[in-house]
Design an enzyme around this catalytic site. Structure first.
Site, PDB file in Angstrom:
ATOM      1  NE  ARG A 278      -3.901  -2.152   2.290  1.00 39.16           N
ATOM      2  CZ  ARG A 278      -3.739  -3.424   2.591  1.00 39.16           C
ATOM      3  NH1 ARG A 278      -2.567  -3.847   3.011  1.00 39.16           N
ATOM      4  NH2 ARG A 278      -4.729  -4.276   2.476  1.00 39.16           N
TER       5      ARG A 278
ATOM      6  CG  ASP B  19      -6.161  -4.305   8.290  1.00 38.76           C
ATOM      7  OD1 ASP B  19      -5.710  -5.053   7.407  1.00 38.76           O
ATOM      8  OD2 ASP B  19      -6.134  -3.062   8.200  1.00 38.76           O
TER       9      ASP B  19
ATOM     10  NE  ARG C 191      -9.121  -8.416   4.739  1.00 41.06           N
ATOM     11  CZ  ARG C 191      -8.523  -7.513   3.999  1.00 41.06           C
ATOM     12  NH1 ARG C 191      -7.462  -6.862   4.467  1.00 41.06           N
ATOM     13  NH2 ARG C 191      -8.954  -7.252   2.779  1.00 41.06           N
TER      14      ARG C 191
ATOM     15  CG  HIS D  33      -5.372  -0.639   5.686  1.00 35.50           C
ATOM     16  ND1 HIS D  33      -5.911  -1.834   6.070  1.00 35.50           N
ATOM     17  CD2 HIS D  33      -5.624  -0.513   4.353  1.00 35.50           C
ATOM     18  CE1 HIS D  33      -6.468  -2.415   5.013  1.00 35.50           C
ATOM     19  NE2 HIS D  33      -6.301  -1.639   3.951  1.00 35.50           N
TER      20      HIS D  33
END
Length: 319
Positions: free
Chosen positions: A91, A151, A154, A178
């Site tokens: 990212r 996250d 998850r 993140h």
């Protein structure tokens, strides 16, 4: 029409993420109007039409294509536009491509909106949240990045699968960036109030091995989905909806979202844009929750903030 259903939401970016967010909002959010904004007007019109064709079976929300002028009276503006992450690309690497897009969007929003409430979804979300807040000059609490909300989802999903318990009975957070330096706060994870350790192997080495496996799966979850189907958009749409819902219904929900941190967070976190537990309501982020962490967890969160700050500094130098 009630105040709830008269709310208008503008979604900037009509790609897979933007369209799926619109679809999720149409199904679940009590709004009167959703407007899709995209440089590719045909894509935005097509997405709006496709969703509108199914509204007869769900909520009577108007979904249409529009321009940035729609931001003038929007209750919430959701930014999803950007180049998608490629397999193997972090990212942070993606930031070099997408920061210019984020700044352009911020300028266009402020041409029409006076004091908007912005939710940033585009990756790298922490960097984009920081840049959009700085570009708009809005109060830090009104520019919210989805951050580690996905996250965390998850993480809870994986914990639920491991201990065979309803995900809604699992409390726990992943904080920080993140991305690669995210931090699972194991010391506060619990199942219906019971520490997670009571549900894991008693032998310490085995317990730590399980924790490491779960944390790694949570961290690589996005990359795993990308490698299998090319992109992620369902999970982030549901995470974004949860933030929107808390704003529209003034729920004061505690969510792990990102915003630019001020002096009150200390020198190590000041100026970073990482996720910490925040109370989200109709004003944006009303306050933050300082959950108990071990010294090592605090160190890891501070490290995550420093990594992000350093990268943002490099991005700013390139201008």
């Amino acid at each position: 029409m009630t105040n709830e259903t008269s709310n208008k939401i503008v979604v900037i970016g009509a790609g897979n993420v933007g369209e799926t967010i619109c679809y999720t909002l149409m199904l679940k959010a009590q709004v009167g109007e959703i407007v899709l904004v995209d440089l590719n007007e045909d894509r935005a019109k097509g997405a709006a039409l496709d969703i509108s064709h199914g509204t007869a079976y769900y909520s009577q929300v108007r979904v249409r294509q529009g321009g940035y002028e729609e931001c003038a009276d929007a209750k919430i503006i959701i930014v999803t536009a950007g180049v998608p992450r490629k397999p193997g690309q972090t990212r942070l690497e993606l930031a070099k491509v997408n920061t210019g897009v984020a700044r352009s969007i911020a300028k266009n929003i402020m041409k029409y909106a006076k004091n908007p409430l912005i939710i940033v979804v585009s990756n790298p979300v922490d960097v984009n949240t920081y840049l959009i807040q700085k570009e708009t000059g809005l109060p830090k609490e009104r520019v919210i990045g989805t951050g580690t909300s996905l996250d965390t989802a998850r993480f809870r999903y994986l914990l639920g699968e491991r201990v065979k318990v309803d995900i809604r009975d699992i409390q726990g957070y992943i904080l920080g960036e993140h991305g690669d330096t995210q931090v699972p706060i194991w010391s506060s994870v619990n199942v219906a109030g019971e520490p997670i350790d009571h549900f894991l192997p008693a032998e310490e080495k085995e317990k730590e091995k399980v924790k490491e496996q779960i944390a790694n799966k949570a961290k690589t979850g996005g990359a795993d989905v990308i490698s299998l189907k090319g992109a992620t958009f369902d999970g982030i749409a549901m995470s974004t909806f949860r933030i929107v819902e808390s704003i529209l219904k003034n729920q004061n929900t505690v969510l792990p979202v990102a915003h630019v941190l001020g002096k009150e967070y200390g020198e190590s976190l000041e100026g970073s844009c990482i996720s910490i537990p925040c109370v989200v309501n109709e004003e944006g982020i009303s306050k933050t929750i300082k959950i108990t962490m071990t010294d090592e967890e605090k160190r890891q969160v501070e490290h995550s903030a420093e990594v992000l700050k350093a990268f943002i500094g490099d991005v700013m130098k390139e201008d």
